[in-house]
Design an enzyme around this catalytic site. Structure first.
Site, short mmCIF file in Angstrom:
data_model
loop_
_atom_site.label_atom_id
_atom_site.label_comp_id
_atom_site.label_asym_id
_atom_site.label_seq_id
_atom_site.Cartn_x
_atom_site.Cartn_y
_atom_site.Cartn_z
CE1 TYR A 194 5.09 -3.43 -0.35
CE2 TYR A 194 6.23 -5.51 0.11
CZ TYR A 194 5.12 -4.69 0.23
OH TYR A 194 4.03 -5.13 0.96
CB SER B 45 8.84 1.89 1.04
OG SER B 45 8.01 0.82 0.60
CE LYS B 46 3.51 -2.02 3.89
NZ LYS B 46 2.18 -1.31 3.80
CB THR C 280 4.91 -6.88 4.18
OG1 THR C 280 5.57 -8.03 3.69
CG2 THR C 280 5.93 -5.73 4.15
CG ASP C 281 6.22 -12.02 5.56
OD1 ASP C 281 6.23 -11.28 4.55
OD2 ASP C 281 6.06 -13.25 5.49
CD GLU C 282 7.76 -9.12 0.64
OE1 GLU C 282 8.56 -8.42 0.00
OE2 GLU C 282 6.76 -9.66 0.12
CB THR D 191 -2.70 3.31 -8.12
OG1 THR D 191 -2.88 2.01 -7.51
CG2 THR D 191 -2.48 4.37 -7.05
CB ALA E 27 0.93 0.07 0.22
CD GLU E 28 2.33 2.17 -6.21
OE1 GLU E 28 2.53 1.12 -6.86
OE2 GLU E 28 1.47 3.01 -6.53
#
Ligand code: NAD
Ligand code: TYD
Length: 353
Positions: A159, A162-163, A134-136, A45, A92-93
């Site tokens: 984001y 989705s993760k 991710t920690d998000e 991408t 990933a995006e």
């Protein structure tokens, strides 16, 4: 204590991205015992750049397959062709701002893409699957506190939602189908080859090019910064020693406010290019805040430190200095990325593969 896993042939999804390419360079350049095949499976991408792998492209242990993780047939064929025993999933995006403007591709790649990979692993249960997250997913902290592996999920952006979904799928497949999975949730990475849409590389390049340095809101948001090579080392350890079904947090133990990072970059660029710091400071521009902007992320990474003996090797000050130097010394990479000509490099070198 689980016996050490032998990693022979590894499929790296998203290996042409920032962290995936750092992992592949780490494996092929810094792990002399690795004698197997490292297959980079990437759809290329906008974020995928094979120039990130120029140093290892000729290594006989390296192979590149251009493919989408949503293409189950191709993933399965690739796993069979290379007798893959380990998948590390990074494709990933990955950019929060893009997810705010166009969430759909995030759901397709991050959620459905992970589902398709898990379906392949379900049919080939000898494969170990490590999911990079991710920690998000944990949401947003106030002034104090740290995310642990037990923190409840509370994602705030498309984001991170989705993760979070993909993490849940990995966990569910591990439990339901008894496949071997591990998950890691890491903090913000930085370092060489970082695509200049994220805070640190964007600020470095804008400084070098005398463009405005857009700081969201008042710049008081806090992130914990992890040097990408330290992350690669942690991932390699986890592949070998991470316990089946477990989650590990990985952080850099380097919390910084955005505005302080931008000011430090200004100082480092001014020093390295003999420019006036005052002139560069004037480029700092406060812009409207990101919608739903998480205030603070911070990681408790004591589990991976205690279980696997991993520690971040770079202080933020050293890592940031090296990163600024890397961007100054690698102007061709920067200009190819900024002009979009890295896409042509891919077409020229990989058109018939
Ligand atoms: P990146 O955006 O630099 O790279 C993503 C890579 O995935 C690119 O090479 C892209 O071509 C590839 N890709 C995208 N869609 C694909 C698809 N459908 N099929 C195959 N390949 C596809 O991302 P990154 O910063 O290297 O992040 C890697 C992973 O780490 C992601 O899962 C991300 O969520 C996670 N993560 C990143 C950070 C960070 O600070 N960068 C922090 C925590 C977690
Ligand atoms: P970013 O690098 O996009 O990572 P993430 O959103 O995944 O943490 O952003 C890091 C921090 O920097 C985040 O608080 C948003 C802020 N930021 C800016 O202030 N200006 C910018 O131009 C960008 C890209 C980010």
């Amino acid at each position: 204590m689980q016996a050490e896993r032998t990693v022979k042939n590894i499929l790296v999804t998203g290996g042409a991205g920032f962290i995936g390419s750092a992992f592949i360079r780490y494996l092929l350049q810094r792990v002399p015992d690795f004698k197997g095949k490292c297959v980079n499976y990437d759809a290329l991408t906008y974020a995928g750049n094979l120039e990130n792998l120029a140093q290892v492209a000729q290594d006989p242990r390296y192979a590149f397959v251009k493919g989408d993780i949503c293409d189950q047939v191709k993933v399965e064929e690739t796993c069979k062709q290379y007798a893959i025993d380990t998948i590390i999933h990074l494709a990933a995006e990955s950019h929060v701002d893009r997810s705010i403007h166009g969430p759909l591709v995030f759901l397709e790649t991050n959620i459905l893409g992970t589902y398709h990979l898990l379906e392949v692993v379900k049919r080939h249960p000898t494969i170990h699957f490590h999911h990079v997250s991710t920690d998000e997913v944990y949401g947003c902290l106030g002034e104090t506190g740290l995310f642990t592996e037990e923190t409840a999920y509370s994602p705030n952006s498309p984001y991170s939602a989705s993760k979070a979904s993909s993490d849940h799928l990995v966990r569910a497949y591990g439990k339901t189908y008894d496949i071997s999975t591990t998950i890691s949730n890491c903090s913000n990475n930085y370092g060489p080859y970082h695509f200049p849409e994220k805070l640190i590389p964007l600020m470095i390049l804008n400084c070098l090019q005398r463009k405005p340095l857009p700081v969201y809101g008042e710049g008081k948001n806090v992130r914990d910064w992890l040097f990408v090579d330290d992350h690669a080392a942690a991932l390699w350890l986890l592949l070998q020693k991470g316990r089946k079904g477990e989650t590990y947090n990985i952080g850099g133990e380097a919390e910084r406010r955005n505005i302080d990072i931008v000011k430090t970059i200004v100082k480092l660029v001014a020093e390295a290019t003999s420019t006036s710091e005052t002139e560069l400071t004037q480029l700092i521009t406060f812009v409207p805040d990101r919608p739903g902007h998480d205030f603070r992320y911070a990681i408790d990474c004591s589990k991976i430190k205690q279980e696997l003996g991993w520690h971040p090797q770079h202080t933020f000050e050293e890592g940031l200095r090296d990163t600024v130097k890397w961007y100054i010394d690698n102007q061709p990479w920067c200009s190819h990325v900024q002009s979009g000509s890295y896409r042509q490099w891919i077409e020229t070198n990989y058109a018939n593969r």
